[in-house]
Design a protein around this motif. Structure first.
Motif, PDB file in Angstrom:
ATOM      1  N   ARG A 208      33.432 -12.790   0.623  1.00 43.14           N
ATOM      2  CA  ARG A 208      33.345 -12.358   2.160  1.00 43.14           C
ATOM      3  C   ARG A 208      34.270 -12.950   3.101  1.00 43.14           C
TER       4      ARG A 208
ATOM      5  N   THR B 189      21.673 -16.417   9.515  1.00 41.04           N
ATOM      6  CA  THR B 189      21.735 -17.467   8.556  1.00 41.04           C
ATOM      7  C   THR B 189      20.184 -18.616   8.747  1.00 41.04           C
TER       8      THR B 189
ATOM      9  N   LYS C 154      21.993 -20.307   4.794  1.00 41.46           N
ATOM     10  CA  LYS C 154      21.878 -19.293   3.755  1.00 41.46           C
ATOM     11  C   LYS C 154      21.719 -17.679   4.487  1.00 41.46           C
ATOM     12  N   VAL C 155      22.367 -16.648   3.981  1.00 40.15           N
ATOM     13  CA  VAL C 155      21.921 -15.466   4.814  1.00 40.15           C
ATOM     14  C   VAL C 155      20.488 -15.284   4.517  1.00 40.15           C
TER      15      VAL C 155
ATOM     16  N   ASN D  59      16.963 -13.121   3.855  1.00 38.01           N
ATOM     17  CA  ASN D  59      16.814 -11.846   2.875  1.00 38.01           C
ATOM     18  C   ASN D  59      17.207 -10.693   3.980  1.00 38.01           C
TER      19      ASN D  59
ATOM     20  N   GLN E 289      20.887  -9.297   5.115  1.00 37.33           N
ATOM     21  CA  GLN E 289      21.773  -9.245   4.023  1.00 37.33           C
ATOM     22  C   GLN E 289      22.635  -8.000   4.465  1.00 37.33           C
ATOM     23  N   ASP E 290      21.845  -6.747   4.730  1.00 38.36           N
ATOM     24  CA  ASP E 290      22.713  -5.733   5.117  1.00 38.36           C
ATOM     25  C   ASP E 290      23.629  -5.874   6.288  1.00 38.36           C
TER      26      ASP E 290
ATOM     27  N   TYR F 112      24.827  -8.614   7.378  1.00 36.34           N
ATOM     28  CA  TYR F 112      25.845  -9.573   7.008  1.00 36.34           C
ATOM     29  C   TYR F 112      26.918  -8.887   6.182  1.00 36.34           C
ATOM     30  N   ARG F 113      26.710  -7.941   5.438  1.00 39.12           N
ATOM     31  CA  ARG F 113      27.517  -7.129   4.472  1.00 39.12           C
ATOM     32  C   ARG F 113      28.143  -6.363   5.472  1.00 39.12           C
TER      33      ARG F 113
ATOM     34  N   HIS G 100      23.336   0.447   2.633  1.00 41.24           N
ATOM     35  CA  HIS G 100      23.208  -0.556   3.372  1.00 41.24           C
ATOM     36  C   HIS G 100      23.143  -0.205   4.901  1.00 41.24           C
TER      37      HIS G 100
END
Ligand code: SAM
Length: 392
Positions: free
Chosen positions: A130, A146, A151-152, A154, A157-158, A160-161, A344
Motif C-alpha cells: 500500500r 486505524t 492497525k487498520v 476491521n 478495511q474497505d 483503507y483499500r 469493496h
C-alpha cells in the motif's frame, strides 16, 4: 567546509546521517527533460547489514530502489547533481537545506528552520503493498481508520483499500502530466477527509512535493474536525473549507478530485475543474438520479429500461459516459474505468480527464454525438452540460 554550495549540501547530508538527525532527502527538477528519471527521494532504513540510505528513483514508468552505505552517499549525490537534478531539499531535525543549481552550473544553498519534528521509522517495509501505510500515520488514527496500535480497523478495511487504490491511480496520473512541485489540489465533497489526508500525505511525504490541498465540504462539523486533525498532524498545506462545490472560491486548481460526491455534485465538481482550467480531473461518481429521472428511450429500447435495475444501470452508463464526452468536447482526454473490485464498493467507476488542448469553443463533432445519444434516450439535459451553458 567547502565554499561550493553543492559540496556543502552533500556535507550537510552526510553530517545529518552520522548525527542521526536526517529525516529525508528529495531531488527534483531534471537537468534533461528527456531523462526518464524524474525525481528521487531518500530515507534511512535498517537492514540486516546495518543502516542504509534508501533511494527511490522515480522513472517515468517505474520506481527503482537503490540502497547505499553512508560512505557511498557523497559520490552518488555528486553524480546525481552532475547528471540528473538541479534541485534538492534536505530535511533534518535541526534545519532544512534547499539547493538550487542553475543550468550553467551556479549553485545556491538556502538554509531554513527545520519543519520536520519526527524521524520516520527505519523499518524496511519490503512487502509494503500500500502507498499509505497504517504505521506512523497518526492522522489515520485520528480519522478513525486505524487503532491506537496503528492497525487498520476491521470495519475500515474497505475504506483503507479504496483510498490506497485512489492514491495509486492519482500517482499513475501524475506520471503523465507535468505539474509544478507546488501544485494545487481541490477535493470536492471531501466528507470525513479520508482521501484528502491520504493524498496530501502521499504527495508530501512520499513524492516530496509541496502541494496545497483543499477539501470542500458542505458539513461544518466535518470541516472543523478535518482542520483540527490537519493542524495536529502538522499538515500545513492541507485545509478544509465549508460550502458548496459550485460556490467554492479557489484561487488555482491544477488537479481536481471528487470521490463519491453525490449525484450532480460530481457534475458540479467537474464543472469547477473545467472552469479553473485544471490539468487533471479525477472523479468517482456516486448516485445517478438526475439522468435516471429523464430516461425515456425511443423505440424498443424502452423494453429494456422497463426493468428497474436495468434502467438504473443504463442511467449510470449514460451519466458517466456523457460526462466523459462533455469533458472531451472541452479539450480533455478522458478515460473511464473501474478502480477497485465491486466487493469493496459498488461505486467503483472512475472518470479521469487530462487537459490536452485549449479550445476556443467546444468540439462541435463531440457535441453532436452527445446530442444524438441524448435524443435516443429521451434525455433533455445533462447537469454538466447545463452548468457549462453559462460558460467557463
Ligand atoms: C459520499 S461522501 C464522500 C466523502 C469523501 N469524498 C469520501 O469518499 O470519503 C460525499 C460528501 O460530499 C458532500 N457533498 C455533497 N454535495 C455537496 C456539495 N454540493 N458541495 C459540497 N459538498 C457536498 C457531502 O456532505 C458528503 O460529505
Amino acid at each position: 567546509m567547502s565554499n561550493n554550495p553543492i559540496s556543502q549540501f552533500i556535507a550537510h547530508t552526510i553530517e545529518s546521517l552520522e548525527a542521526k538527525n536526517f529525516v529525508r532527502l528529495a531531488l527534483f527538477n531534471r537537468r534533461d527533460k528527456n531523462n526518464t528519471l524524474r525525481t528521487a527521494s531518500a530515507k534511512v532504513i535498517s537492514i540486516k547489514k546495518g543502516e542504509r540510505l534508501s533511494f527511490v528513483l522515480r522513472h517515468q514508468t517505474k520506481d527503482i530502489t537503490q540502497n547505499c552505505m553512508f560512505e557511498e552517499v557523497g559520490s552518488l549525490l555528486e553524480a546525481m547533481f552532475a547528471n540528473d537534478f538541479l534541485q534538492a531539499d534536505l530535511f533534518t531535525l535541526s534545519a532544512n537545506y534547499y539547493l538550487t543549481i542553475s543550468p550553467n552550473g551556479t549553485a545556491k544553498l538556502r538554509i531554513g528552520p527545520a519543519t520536520e519534528t519526527m524521524q520516520p521509522s527505519l523499518s524496511h517495509d519490503k512487502e509494503k503493498a500500500r502507498l499509505i501505510t497504517p504505521a506512523e500515520n497518526t492522522y489515520l488514527y485520528r480519522l478513525g481508520i486505524t487503532t491506537s496500535e496503528g492497525k487498520v480497523k476491521n470495519d475500515m478495511q474497505d475504506k483503507y483499500r479504496q483510498i490506497n487504490k485512489y492514491v495509486e491511480i492519482i500517482d499513475g496520473v501524475l506520471k503523465s502530466v507535468e505539474l509544478d512541485n507546488s501544485f494545487s489540489v481541490a477535493d470536492m465533497g471531501a466528507g470525513k477527509g479520508y482521501l484528502t489526508f491520504a493524498l496530501y500525505d502521499y504527495l508530501v511525504n512520499v513524492l516530496h512535493k509541496t502541494p496545497s490541498v483543499v477539501g470542500v465540504e458542505l458539513r461544518k462539523e466535518l470541516v472543523d474536525k478535518c482542520n483540527t486533525i490537519a493542524k495536529e498532524s502538522g499538515f500545513a498545506g492541507l485545509s478544509f473549507v465549508e460550502g458548496t462545490i459550485v460556490d467554492a472560491k479557489l484561487p488555482k486548481v491544477d488537479m481536481l478530485i471528487a470521490l463519491h460526491a453525490c449525484d450532480t455534485a460530481t457534475d458540479d465538481a467537474i464543472f469547477m475543474g473545467m472552469k479553473a482550467n485544471a490539468k487533471v480531473i479525477v472523479v468517482a461518481p456516486c448516485c445517478h438520479k438526475q439522468i435516471r429521472k429523464q430516461i425515456n428511450p425511443v423505440g424498443n429500447l424502452g423494453r429494456i429500461t422497463q426493468f428497474g435495475i436495468l434502467k438504473e444501470r443504463q442511467s449510470e452508463l449514460l451519466t458517466d459516459g456523457l460526462r466523459a464526452l462533455i469533458m472531451e468536447a472541452y479539450g480533455y482526454k478522458t478515460n473511464v474505468f473501474e478502480f477497485i473490485a465491486t466487493e469493496h464498493t459498488p461505486k467503483n467507476v472512475l472518470i479521469v480527464g487530462i487537459k490536452q488542448r485549449e479550445l476556443a469553443t467546444p468540439d462541435p463533432k463531440v457535441l453532436e454525438q452527445i446530442a444524438d445519444i441524448k435524443k435516443v434516450y429521451g434525455i433533455e439535459y445533462h447537469q454538466l452540460e447545463k452548468l457549462l451553458e453559462k460558460g467557463i
